[in-house]
Design a protein around this motif. Sequence first.
Motif, PDB file in Angstrom:
ATOM      1  N   GLU A  18     -44.584  -0.387 -10.944  1.00  0.00           N
ATOM      2  CA  GLU A  18     -43.870   0.728 -11.565  1.00  0.00           C
ATOM      3  C   GLU A  18     -42.832   1.222 -10.567  1.00  0.00           C
ATOM      4  O   GLU A  18     -43.171   1.903  -9.596  1.00  0.00           O
ATOM      5  N   PRO A  19     -41.568   0.872 -10.749  1.00  0.00           N
ATOM      6  CA  PRO A  19     -40.541   1.228  -9.765  1.00  0.00           C
ATOM      7  C   PRO A  19     -40.265   2.722  -9.711  1.00  0.00           C
ATOM      8  O   PRO A  19     -40.522   3.454 -10.670  1.00  0.00           O
ATOM      9  N   VAL A  20     -39.767   3.153  -8.564  1.00  0.00           N
ATOM     10  CA  VAL A  20     -39.384   4.562  -8.393  1.00  0.00           C
ATOM     11  C   VAL A  20     -38.312   4.928  -9.407  1.00  0.00           C
ATOM     12  O   VAL A  20     -38.367   6.002 -10.023  1.00  0.00           O
ATOM     13  N   ARG A  21     -37.344   4.033  -9.578  1.00  0.00           N
ATOM     14  CA  ARG A  21     -36.280   4.243 -10.566  1.00  0.00           C
ATOM     15  C   ARG A  21     -36.359   3.137 -11.610  1.00  0.00           C
ATOM     16  O   ARG A  21     -36.331   1.951 -11.252  1.00  0.00           O
ATOM     17  N   PRO A  22     -36.455   3.466 -12.883  1.00  0.00           N
ATOM     18  CA  PRO A  22     -36.523   2.435 -13.926  1.00  0.00           C
ATOM     19  C   PRO A  22     -35.345   1.471 -13.826  1.00  0.00           C
ATOM     20  O   PRO A  22     -34.199   1.877 -13.644  1.00  0.00           O
ATOM     21  N   GLY A  23     -35.675   0.181 -13.918  1.00  0.00           N
ATOM     22  CA  GLY A  23     -34.634  -0.848 -13.890  1.00  0.00           C
ATOM     23  C   GLY A  23     -34.135  -1.211 -12.515  1.00  0.00           C
ATOM     24  O   GLY A  23     -33.289  -2.090 -12.375  1.00  0.00           O
ATOM     25  N   HIS A  24     -34.668  -0.554 -11.476  1.00  0.00           N
ATOM     26  CA  HIS A  24     -34.219  -0.811 -10.107  1.00  0.00           C
ATOM     27  C   HIS A  24     -35.435  -1.132  -9.245  1.00  0.00           C
ATOM     28  O   HIS A  24     -36.465  -0.461  -9.338  1.00  0.00           O
ATOM     29  N   ALA A  25     -35.314  -2.133  -8.399  1.00  0.00           N
ATOM     30  CA  ALA A  25     -36.399  -2.493  -7.477  1.00  0.00           C
ATOM     31  C   ALA A  25     -35.865  -2.447  -6.056  1.00  0.00           C
ATOM     32  O   ALA A  25     -34.868  -3.099  -5.735  1.00  0.00           O
ATOM     33  N   SER A  26     -36.510  -1.649  -5.208  1.00  0.00           N
ATOM     34  CA  SER A  26     -36.081  -1.506  -3.820  1.00  0.00           C
ATOM     35  C   SER A  26     -37.110  -2.146  -2.903  1.00  0.00           C
ATOM     36  O   SER A  26     -38.304  -1.850  -2.989  1.00  0.00           O
ATOM     37  N   ILE A  27     -36.652  -3.040  -2.015  1.00  0.00           N
ATOM     38  CA  ILE A  27     -37.533  -3.832  -1.160  1.00  0.00           C
ATOM     39  C   ILE A  27     -37.040  -3.773   0.280  1.00  0.00           C
ATOM     40  O   ILE A  27     -35.839  -3.948   0.544  1.00  0.00           O
ATOM     41  N   TYR A  28     -37.965  -3.545   1.199  1.00  0.00           N
ATOM     42  CA  TYR A  28     -37.660  -3.655   2.627  1.00  0.00           C
ATOM     43  C   TYR A  28     -38.509  -4.773   3.202  1.00  0.00           C
ATOM     44  O   TYR A  28     -39.732  -4.771   3.053  1.00  0.00           O
ATOM     45  N   LEU A  29     -37.848  -5.724   3.847  1.00  0.00           N
ATOM     46  CA  LEU A  29     -38.537  -6.872   4.446  1.00  0.00           C
ATOM     47  C   LEU A  29     -38.293  -6.875   5.949  1.00  0.00           C
ATOM     48  O   LEU A  29     -37.142  -6.877   6.401  1.00  0.00           O
ATOM     49  N   CYS A  30     -39.374  -6.858   6.723  1.00  0.00           N
ATOM     50  CA  CYS A  30     -39.247  -6.982   8.174  1.00  0.00           C
ATOM     51  C   CYS A  30     -38.706  -8.367   8.501  1.00  0.00           C
ATOM     52  O   CYS A  30     -39.353  -9.377   8.205  1.00  0.00           O
ATOM     53  N   GLY A  31     -37.525  -8.392   9.068  1.00  0.00           N
ATOM     54  CA  GLY A  31     -36.867  -9.664   9.332  1.00  0.00           C
ATOM     55  C   GLY A  31     -37.123 -10.190  10.732  1.00  0.00           C
ATOM     56  O   GLY A  31     -38.151  -9.923  11.339  1.00  0.00           O
TER      57      GLY A  31
END
Length: 468
Positions: A18-31
Amino acid sequence: MSTLRIFDTATRSQREFEPVRPGHASIYLCGATPQSQPHIGHLRSGVAFDILRRWLSAQGYDVALVRNVTDIDDKILTKAAENNRPWWEWVSTYEREFTKAYNTLGVLPPSVEPRATGFVTQMVEYMQRLIDAGFAYAVPGEDGGGSVYFDVAAWNATEGSDYGSLSGNRVEEMEQGETDNAGKRSPQDFALWKAAKPGEPSWPTPWGRGRPGWHLECSAMSTYYLGSEFDIHCGGLDLQFPHHENEIAQSHAAGDKFANYWMHNHWVTMAGEKMSKSLGNVLSIANMLEIVRPVELRYYLGSAHYRSVLEYSEAALTEAAAGYRRIEDFVGKFEGVEKGEWTPAFEEAMNDDIAVPKALAEIHTTVRAGNKALSDGNREEAEHLAGAVRAMAAVLGFDPLDEQWKDSGEESDAEAALDVLVRAELERRTTARAEKDWATADAVRDRLAAAGITITDTADGPTWSLAD
């Protein structure tokens, strides 16, 4: 229609996305921490979460993926000094190598790729918030330097503290593994900022010159781009503690809700041991590409479930490459076929915590059905199935007809021409066998054998190779 369910490390349960904002997915990846050449253990994380990103995009989400670069670190400084090179040159050299490896394996570029050294201002602001809240303290150092530490005891005593919940570790048993401990109130405290040392790079802060602590970097960068609350934080299993545990602590203590889901990929191992430089069992991307093509390496690295160990062996690598070629051979029979629709079974597999092994099984099932349709003379049905295979393979990042893989392996014009001719002969043989015209089928086989071409009949149809 099924809904994406993610195994959340923090709750140890599978949760509906269930995304914070509908239709938007926010991802942080440790690079990457680019201190030397990347190996397949590094790249597994990039491939695993590239598949997640592709699936979210395919489902219609607008995806923002932030993948950081840790460009200041004890190991980087040590390696640069050992090789008598400037630290900034050393890290830039290997950052380019990581970028090249990501691109070679078809990992989509992140929405943004911030470097830790570019976020000192945001880190200073973050530390000030923590000091003001009573969860961090400064320790003056020598020659104008200064450290700042997170106060684990103060945070742990606060109502709502969840320190240790991600990793399941007991606070009193936690060891940060830090070598710079001057002025620490407790061994459990961790560095937000490290006091300057002679000859090392440093930046000014209200508490003295120094450089970023590892954990603070990611909280500052992720919240700067994605906000105080975002959807998914990803990384390798080895980052669970202390890195991610400390990210959560400092972020929550600063008043940020931070990540709603935590996803961790497991290791690549050799002989049961995690692949690492210290064990001397590193396999570089360049070495792997002497055995298989880039697309085949991509297929291999993404083939296991991201939460499962991927045990490396050359036999497993070549077996995976053969599996990819069966898909490639089938789709290649329909030049220019458009992508179709993935199957319901594929969608259910991907929505089940990105279950790639189940998704791959569905792709191979579809390939076998397509080859059977061809042998039955139903080319229209076979082409329809080839379109479905393309759609599914694209989600996993290895669509055989994608431009990314057009020159994979640098196939010569002569080899390409030979492939077209042999495929035509194999189709003729397949048709003859379906019609029980054994004389024609045997004649094709014998003609190819005389030309030094070996045919292998598989459940997904015949494949060919040049005889040794």
